[in-house]
Design a protein around this motif. Structure first.
Motif, mmCIF file in Angstrom:
data_model
loop_
_atom_site.group_PDB
_atom_site.id
_atom_site.type_symbol
_atom_site.label_atom_id
_atom_site.label_comp_id
_atom_site.label_asym_id
_atom_site.label_seq_id
_atom_site.Cartn_x
_atom_site.Cartn_y
_atom_site.Cartn_z
ATOM 1 N N LEU A 62 0.842 -1.188 0.000
ATOM 2 C CA LEU A 62 0.000 0.000 0.000
ATOM 3 C C LEU A 62 0.880 1.241 0.000
ATOM 4 N N LYS A 63 0.564 2.199 -0.860
ATOM 5 C CA LYS A 63 1.409 3.377 -1.061
ATOM 6 C C LYS A 63 0.635 4.654 -0.737
ATOM 7 N N GLY A 64 1.298 5.589 -0.043
ATOM 8 C CA GLY A 64 0.687 6.873 0.253
ATOM 9 C C GLY A 64 0.265 7.024 1.696
ATOM 10 N N MET A 65 0.625 6.079 2.562
ATOM 11 C CA MET A 65 0.319 6.161 3.980
ATOM 12 C C MET A 65 1.429 5.461 4.755
ATOM 13 N N GLU A 66 1.826 6.029 5.871
ATOM 14 C CA GLU A 66 2.871 5.426 6.692
ATOM 15 C C GLU A 66 2.398 4.081 7.253
ATOM 16 N N GLN A 67 3.356 3.175 7.442
ATOM 17 C CA GLN A 67 3.014 1.831 7.882
ATOM 18 C C GLN A 67 2.304 1.815 9.239
ATOM 19 N N ASP A 68 2.727 2.647 10.166
ATOM 20 C CA ASP A 68 2.071 2.622 11.474
ATOM 21 C C ASP A 68 0.625 3.092 11.378
ATOM 22 N N GLU A 69 0.358 4.011 10.461
ATOM 23 C CA GLU A 69 -1.007 4.493 10.249
ATOM 24 C C GLU A 69 -1.857 3.409 9.570
ATOM 25 N N ILE A 70 -1.256 2.683 8.615
ATOM 26 C CA ILE A 70 -1.951 1.556 7.979
ATOM 27 C C ILE A 70 -2.354 0.532 9.028
ATOM 28 N N LEU A 71 -1.427 0.175 9.882
ATOM 29 C CA LEU A 71 -1.708 -0.825 10.915
ATOM 30 C C LEU A 71 -2.760 -0.321 11.898
ATOM 31 N N ILE A 79 -8.194 -6.338 12.446
ATOM 32 C CA ILE A 79 -7.372 -7.020 11.445
ATOM 33 C C ILE A 79 -5.930 -6.967 11.915
ATOM 34 N N ASP A 80 -5.391 -8.111 12.290
ATOM 35 C CA ASP A 80 -4.000 -8.192 12.718
ATOM 36 C C ASP A 80 -3.131 -8.383 11.475
ATOM 37 N N ALA A 81 -2.524 -7.310 11.020
ATOM 38 C CA ALA A 81 -1.822 -7.337 9.745
ATOM 39 C C ALA A 81 -0.309 -7.311 9.896
ATOM 40 N N GLU A 82 0.193 -7.636 11.081
ATOM 41 C CA GLU A 82 1.642 -7.625 11.291
ATOM 42 C C GLU A 82 2.364 -8.556 10.316
ATOM 43 N N SER A 83 1.723 -9.677 9.973
ATOM 44 C CA SER A 83 2.335 -10.622 9.029
ATOM 45 C C SER A 83 1.636 -10.601 7.680
ATOM 46 N N GLY A 84 0.913 -9.512 7.390
ATOM 47 C CA GLY A 84 0.213 -9.386 6.123
ATOM 48 C C GLY A 84 -1.287 -9.297 6.333
ATOM 49 N N MET A 85 -1.986 -8.758 5.353
ATOM 50 C CA MET A 85 -3.438 -8.608 5.460
ATOM 51 C C MET A 85 -4.131 -9.574 4.504
ATOM 52 N N VAL A 249 -10.903 -1.290 -5.059
ATOM 53 C CA VAL A 249 -10.399 -1.318 -3.687
ATOM 54 C C VAL A 249 -9.765 -2.677 -3.420
ATOM 55 N N HIS A 250 -8.561 -2.676 -2.846
ATOM 56 C CA HIS A 250 -7.893 -3.910 -2.429
ATOM 57 C C HIS A 250 -7.939 -4.095 -0.916
ATOM 58 N N SER A 251 -7.827 -3.002 -0.170
ATOM 59 C CA SER A 251 -7.838 -3.055 1.288
ATOM 60 C C SER A 251 -8.957 -2.158 1.802
ATOM 61 N N TYR A 252 -10.104 -2.778 2.128
ATOM 62 C CA TYR A 252 -11.227 -1.966 2.593
ATOM 63 C C TYR A 252 -10.910 -1.280 3.925
ATOM 64 N N GLY A 253 -10.015 -1.885 4.712
ATOM 65 C CA GLY A 253 -9.673 -1.311 6.007
ATOM 66 C C GLY A 253 -8.872 -0.033 5.908
ATOM 67 N N VAL A 254 -8.230 0.193 4.774
ATOM 68 C CA VAL A 254 -7.385 1.379 4.598
ATOM 69 C C VAL A 254 -7.940 2.316 3.533
ATOM 70 N N GLN A 255 -8.320 1.769 2.374
ATOM 71 C CA GLN A 255 -8.662 2.625 1.237
ATOM 72 C C GLN A 255 -10.043 3.263 1.338
ATOM 73 N N PHE A 256 -10.931 2.756 2.192
ATOM 74 C CA PHE A 256 -12.166 3.482 2.462
ATOM 75 C C PHE A 256 -11.879 4.666 3.384
ATOM 76 N N ALA A 257 -11.043 4.463 4.355
ATOM 77 C CA ALA A 257 -10.676 5.553 5.258
ATOM 78 C C ALA A 257 -9.930 6.648 4.515
ATOM 79 N N ASP A 258 -9.081 6.234 3.563
ATOM 80 C CA ASP A 258 -8.302 7.201 2.784
ATOM 81 C C ASP A 258 -8.182 6.692 1.348
ATOM 82 N N PRO A 259 -9.076 7.118 0.460
ATOM 83 C CA PRO A 259 -9.061 6.631 -0.930
ATOM 84 C C PRO A 259 -7.816 7.020 -1.713
ATOM 85 N N THR A 260 -6.979 7.913 -1.165
ATOM 86 C CA THR A 260 -5.767 8.314 -1.886
ATOM 87 C C THR A 260 -4.633 7.321 -1.715
ATOM 88 N N VAL A 261 -4.863 6.247 -0.942
ATOM 89 C CA VAL A 261 -3.847 5.201 -0.800
ATOM 90 C C VAL A 261 -3.924 4.280 -2.018
#
Length: 324
Positions: A62-71, A79-85, A249-261
């Motif tokens: 995922l591009k356009g958002m810091e990893q800690d914010e994605i998590l 969604i526990d995505a430490e080892s992938g989503m 959309v590939h990641s509903y947990g991130v790209q709905f919150a921020d469609p610019t990712v």
């Protein structure tokens, strides 16, 4: 000891032994899931979601958002995505009353053992591949196209006309472009070309252009950006509508919150973002159904506007409404 006490003691012992016996005979856990299909009506059209399986992708894609914010976004949705989503792969079967139409065909054997279940779930849903008369492709990436052909290179849908956008066909089926592609990307071209080949050989491959009504009540909408010719399909029947949107959309947990990712697989990330923003806005305004290839199965729901971003409202399970 009185006779009544003896009887009570013996009875209690017998009951206890019976309970222990019953507990010992408890069957093993089944640890199997129901077949992966879900059915609903869109006007007069019957739509069946078909589960191809799931895969895990790294959040670094995922591009356009810091990893800690994605998590943080993913953790909010448990969604526990430490080892992938986890990402689902879905296809959709549409019975219009005149045509039996499959949108996307899944991964077949192109991606590991957790994918490749579209054909088996189509059969479990009550249909067979030779009853499908049209296959519509949102785009020609392998997790959507590989299920078109079997391990022998034969068409899985032998009676179907295959349709993909002219722009995607011009890109992925061009042998010179494939040969000039970086070595790491050449397999994507090869998988697309092998999957489409049996339909081309039998004269059953027919590209379309954006805006075409590919079948009665099904219009191809230009949603390019993820690929050069990425297409979504709008179904209209009676007063109901559904947009089958492919990889908007590939990641509903991130790209709905921020469609610019964006995601690494987008061929034109900036255009993919513009497309996503436009599609989400339209879904809210028009209140039509969405069917997404990478939304949690069955991948069908509505889009709700939030103060910041959007929210996914999944369809509820229920009986099929009929006029009988």
């Amino acid at each position: 000891m009185s006779k009544s006490l003896i009887k009570w003691t013996v009875g209690t012992l017998a009951f206890s032994m019976s309970a222990v016996s019953a507990q010992a005979e408890l069957p093993s856990q089944q640890q199997e899931q129901a077949p992966g299909w879900f059915r609903m009506m869109v006007g007069e059209y019957e739509v069946t979601a078909l589960y191809d399986g799931q895969t895990t992708i790294d959040t670094s894609l995922l591009k356009g958002m810091e990893q800690d914010e994605i998590l943080r976004h993913l953790n909010t949705l448990f969604i526990d995505a430490e080892s992938g989503m986890q990402t689902a792969v879905n296809a959709f079967l549409i019975h219009t009353g005149e045509n039996l139409v499959l949108v996307d065909a899944g991964s077949a054997a192109c991606f590991g053992p957790t994918l490749g279940q579209v054909e088996s779930n189509l059969r479990a849903s009550g249909y067979s591949p030779d009853e499908v008369d049209t296959v519509l492709m949102t785009h020609l990436h392998p997790d959507h196209v590989c299920g078109l052909a079997d391990e022998n290179g034969e068409a899985v849908y032998p009676q179907a006309e295959l349709r993909a956008s002219q722009a995607d066909a011009d890109f992925w089926l061009d042998e010179e472009r494939a040969a000039a592609a970086p070595e790491g990307n050449q397999a994507f071209f090869e998988m697309a070309q092998n999957a489409v080949a049996p339909y081309q050989a039998s004269g059953r491959f027919k590209p379309f252009t954006a805006g075409d009504e590919v079948l009665m009540g099904i219009v191809a909408h230009d949603t390019h950006g993820h690929t050069a010719g990425h297409t979504s399909f709008m179904l209209n029947s009676d007063d109901d509508a559904m947009l089958v949107w492919g990889d908007v959309v590939h990641s509903y947990g991130v790209q709905f919150a921020d469609p610019t990712v964006a995601i690494e697989f987008d061929s034109d990330p900036e255009q993919a973002i513009r497309t996503r923003e436009s599609v989400l806005e339209s879904a809210v305004e028009d209140k039509h159904w969405i069917a997404g290839a990478h939304m949690p199965f069955p991948g069908i729901g509505h889009i709700v506007k939030e103060e910041e971003g959007y929210r996914w409202l999944p369809v509820e399970f229920g009986p099929i409404a009929t006029d009988d």
